[in-house]
Design a protein around this motif. Structure first.
Motif, short mmCIF file in Angstrom:
data_model
loop_
_atom_site.label_atom_id
_atom_site.label_comp_id
_atom_site.label_asym_id
_atom_site.label_seq_id
_atom_site.Cartn_x
_atom_site.Cartn_y
_atom_site.Cartn_z
N TYR A 1 0.82 -1.22 0.00
CA TYR A 1 0.00 0.00 0.00
C TYR A 1 0.85 1.26 0.00
O TYR A 1 0.45 2.28 -0.58
N CYS A 2 2.03 1.22 0.62
CA CYS A 2 2.90 2.40 0.57
C CYS A 2 3.37 2.66 -0.86
O CYS A 2 3.41 3.80 -1.31
N ARG A 3 3.68 1.58 -1.55
CA ARG A 3 4.11 1.72 -2.95
C ARG A 3 2.98 2.26 -3.82
O ARG A 3 3.21 3.07 -4.73
N ALA A 4 1.75 1.85 -3.55
CA ALA A 4 0.60 2.34 -4.32
C ALA A 4 0.43 3.85 -4.14
O ALA A 4 0.17 4.57 -5.11
N VAL A 5 0.59 4.34 -2.91
CA VAL A 5 0.51 5.78 -2.65
C VAL A 5 1.61 6.52 -3.38
O VAL A 5 1.38 7.53 -4.06
N GLN A 6 2.83 6.00 -3.27
CA GLN A 6 3.97 6.65 -3.93
C GLN A 6 3.78 6.70 -5.44
O GLN A 6 4.08 7.71 -6.08
N LYS A 7 3.28 5.63 -6.01
CA LYS A 7 3.15 5.53 -7.47
C LYS A 7 1.99 6.36 -8.01
O LYS A 7 2.13 7.06 -9.02
N ASN A 8 0.86 6.33 -7.33
CA ASN A 8 -0.35 6.97 -7.86
C ASN A 8 -0.52 8.43 -7.45
O ASN A 8 -1.09 9.21 -8.22
N LEU A 9 -0.04 8.78 -6.26
CA LEU A 9 -0.31 10.13 -5.75
C LEU A 9 0.93 11.03 -5.70
O LEU A 9 0.81 12.24 -5.88
N LEU A 10 2.10 10.45 -5.40
CA LEU A 10 3.27 11.28 -5.10
C LEU A 10 4.48 10.87 -5.94
O LEU A 10 5.62 10.88 -5.46
N ASN A 11 4.26 10.55 -7.20
CA ASN A 11 5.35 9.98 -8.00
C ASN A 11 6.41 10.98 -8.43
O ASN A 11 7.44 10.60 -8.98
#
Length: 784
Positions: free
Chosen positions: A748-758
């Motif tokens: 889930y941390c990777r999903a946030v980094q990829k989708n919201l804060l890339n």
């Protein structure tokens, strides 16, 4: 010979007043007449009282400052307040035969910005040390400098005796923490008492001033009420204690030494105090490093030697020879060929500046109106309500145009104005931009907005100077700054000139709907109408992804600002997280900053960070945190980070349990807490997204999601986009979630980094600063 001494208020206690009285008495003892020009009003009773107390002869006269320049019999004028240096022009204009001397009492870093404009009217400048002379000469290109300490006429040499052991530290000072830094003394006592268990040490603080409430709050915050006493009397035996950031002499230090007391002193950020007092055995110098200073204080308190107390002060007392010095200076002055003096502005303007009063300038239109309004025919026209309305509107338009022209001219390319959360803290992107500029652009002038003295402490912790939100100085610096860096909107009253650049960083990735997207149509219309004029001032908006940009476009109606440039290069606050996520030294540093103790590596910290609700509430969650901490193993502790609008609940949460902590919001930077803690519990706060950069456990506690959805609304489904799912928890459920292993943390941390804060990266700051400030120029690197 006749001498004039110019000061602010000789009838009020203070170092400069003491210096002026000593100086007057030294001249008087040699049969020289002295006139004291006083800026503050005084009465005949004041004169009688000071004559009696100080044993002044009738050859010391007192005059109001406004009478300056009317006595041609005065030979030397000594100006003892730096903001009064412009008066040297008036003296030279009316009394060209007189010698003018300016005394530097304040630290050089705190002198008026326009000091150099008035130096040409001063024949000499007196400073207290050789190092100040060297720095002053270099900074102002001024040559005729005299090195001489202030008069110590009132101090007598101490008797020789063996000192007594004492556990009392004593501070005697004005309560002005920006200069005196007594907050550090309180923090040091907390460390001594609670970490070193030195419960025998007492700190007595005596004085008055605007920081008294701050000190009372800090005494309660650190729990040192049994060891720190504020204005509760002077102990019979004590060690004098000074933590002042700047002290150009320190009469109270000398007076304590003259009584046979020892002293613990900070040498000053400019180290002038140590230059004056040297290193006698009755003085212990401290560093403003808590662990180091604690060890030094403990050793100094417990060690008593056979000290000759004359040793520490006799070199200072022997320097008194003011009369002969000034007589010799005056003789040299008389031999010079005096040029005709020319004022650099009107006398009235000088008085207006010196008295720090914005004199009401009567515009010529108003002056003519006053003359003509009672005249027949013309008077009837001028007093007509329609004519007055039209004339007033025209006048204010002309005045506004003139002010704007002045602002355009006054903007400085080298000035940066920083405001985080409307001055309620020093954190977020504005903070990290400020720190980057400070490090890589050392000539930059940085000004930081602050609402109170707690924020001031945090700003000064990072080596910057605060400005009180909304003050005249705040408005002046804002108007002069080329770059305005904020994470909210600026004050309406400060406006914006065409030459200024406003960099909007906003304070988080939006999960809950804002402004133009609010579910409630009435609230949406109200907020949007207030928001749009402020948004139209922005020049740049920083975002962390294309999705971030899209949501801001929708929420803020960015299409209404055709001049706005959206910059998708990431957030400086998150560059800090990425850079330091594995930095153990930074974690140690942060723990000491917040807890004033070394880090216990067995501890596990949980950050509870609820978002704000519009309705007033007594608690931020239905979860009983006191019960929760009792069900967790002893190594677990909770940090409650309140929303600024619910900061009034701090005392409630701080008092729940010794393992539950709630700091003053003004002293908190949540990015620092992210690095310190192991787990984040939150609801609808954007904190969860920034925290995901650290690949740590996130628990979404949603207790009123249906109600919140109807009132505010979400931009996206957090489960689909971020693989995070919120739910309500019982205490038992939450204990299990905290202690249990989550195999999907990285997912889930990777999903946030990829989708919201890339776009967030370790290079974010460098890329942004090149675009915004450097324009291709290389940045200064202090690591080279």
């Amino acid at each position: 010979m006749k001498i004039a001494i110019i000061g602010f208020n000789i009838f009020s206690p203070g170092g400069t007043s003491r210096s002026n009285l000593n100086l007057a008495k030294e001249f008087n003892n040699e049969g020289i007449e002295v006139v004291i020009y006083n800026a503050r009003p005084f009465s005949p009773t004041d004169i009688l009282s000071i004559r009696y107390q100080e044993k002044l002869s009738t050859k010391v006269y007192f005059e109001p400052l406004i009478e300056l320049g009317k006595d041609n019999s005065i030979d030397i004028y000594i100006i003892t307040r730096e903001t009064f240096f412009p008066l040297a022009q008036i003296i030279k204009f009316y009394c060209p035969q007189a010698m003018t001397v300016g005394e530097i009492h304040a630290p050089l870093s705190m002198l008026p910005e326009n000091l150099d404009e008035n130096l040409y009217a001063l024949d000499y400048i007196r400073v207290s040390t050789e190092s100040i002379k060297k720095e002053f000469k270099q900074k102002y290109q001024y040559e005729t400098l005299l090195v001489h300490q202030v008069s110590t006429d009132h101090v007598a040499m101490p008797d020789d005796f063996i000192p007594k052991l004492t556990n009392n530290l004593y501070v005697l000072s004005r309560f002005e923490d920006g200069v005196k830094d007594i907050s550090y003394a309180i923090r040091l006592l907390d460390y001594l008492v609670h970490y070193h268990k030195a419960t025998h040490i007492r700190l007595y603080i005596e004085g008055y001033g605007p920081s008294e409430t701050l000190y009372r709050n800090l005494i309660n915050h650190y729990g040192v009420q049994a060891n720190v006493f504020l204005n509760q009397g002077t102990p019979a035996d004590y060690i004098y204690f000074s933590t002042s950031r700047y002290e150009t002499f320190g009469y109270s230090i000398l007076e304590a030494l003259a009584k046979g007391k020892r002293a613990v002193l900070f040498p000053g950020e400019d180290r002038v105090l140590q230059e004056i007092y040297k290193n006698p055995p009755n003085i212990q110098w401290i560093t403003k490093d808590i662990p180091i200073d604690a060890r030094r204080v403990l050793k100094f308190i417990s060690s008593i030697e056979n000290i000759n107390y004359r040793q520490g002060i006799s070199p200072i007392l022997k320097q008194n020879n003011y009369v002969s010095h000034y007589v010799s200076y005056y003789r040299l002055f008389q031999k010079r060929k005096q040029k005709k003096f020319v004022l650099n502005r009107e006398v009235e303007e000088i008085w207006a500046e010196v008295m720090s009063v914005q004199m009401e300038q009567i515009p010529s239109l108003y002056y003519m109106y006053g003359l003509l309004k009672d005249k027949p025919i013309v008077g009837r026209i001028l007093t007509n309500s329609h004519f007055k309305t039209m004339a007033t509107t025209l006048f204010h338009r002309l005045k506004a145009k003139k002010n704007m022209q002045r602002r355009v001219k006054s903007v400085s390319e080298n000035m940066y104005f920083i405001e985080s959360f409307h001055g309620k803290s020093f954190s977020g992107d504005p903070k990290y931009i400020a720190l980057w500029v400070k490090k890589h652009m050392p000539d930059a002038q940085i000004f930081v907005s602050s609402v109170n003295q707690l924020v001031d402490i945090e700003v000064r912790y990072f080596g910057l100077e605060p400005l009180r939100l909304g003050s005249a100085e705040y408005q002046r610096k804002f108007e002069q700054s080329k770059y305005i860096i904020v994470n909210g909107n600026t004050l309406d009253k400060v406006g914006k000139s065409p030459n200024q650049i406003i960099i909007q960083t906003w304070h988080g990735f939006p999960l809950k709907k804002m402004v133009a997207d609010l579910e409630d149509p009435k609230q949406r219309k109200q907020e949007l109408s207030a928001f749009l004029p402020r948004m139209k001032k922005w020049n740049y908006l920083l975002t962390s992804s294309s999705m971030n940009t899209s949501l801001f476009h929708s929420a803020f109606s960015l299409k209404e600002n055709s001049n706005l440039k959206v910059v998708e290069m990431g957030a400086p606050r998150n560059a800090y997280l990425i850079e330091n996520k594995n930095n153990y030294r930074e974690k140690l540093h942060i723990h000491f900053k917040y807890f004033n103790r070394p880090l216990d590596t067995n501890k596990k910290y949980i950050l509870f960070c609820p978002t704000w609700r519009k309705q007033e509430r007594k608690e931020v969650t239905s979860i009983d945190l006191e019960d929760l901490i009792k069900h967790l193993p002893p190594e677990y502790e909770i940090i409650v980070k309140l929303h600024p609008l619910e900061a009034s609940l701090r005392r409630f949460y701080k008092a729940l349990d010794s393992r539950i902590h709630c700091f003053y919001n003004e002293l908190v930077d949540i990015q620092e807490l992210f690095l310190l803690v192991d787990i984040l519990i939150s609801d609808y706060s954007s904190a969860i997204f920034d925290f995901a950069h650290l690949n740590k456990k996130i628990i979404i506690l949603q207790e009123d999601s249906d109600t919140y959805q109807k009132k505010v609304g979400w931009y996206f489904d957090i489960k689909k986009v971020c693989l995070l799912e919120g739910r309500s928890y019982t205490t038992a459920d939450l204990v299990e979630a905290i202690q249990g292993n989550q195999i999907d943390i990285f997912r889930y941390c990777r999903a946030v980094q990829k989708n919201l804060l890339n776009k967030d990266s370790i290079e974010t700051n460098e890329k942004l600063m090149q675009l915004l400030f450097l324009n291709g120029r290389p940045a200064y690197n202090d690591n080279k």
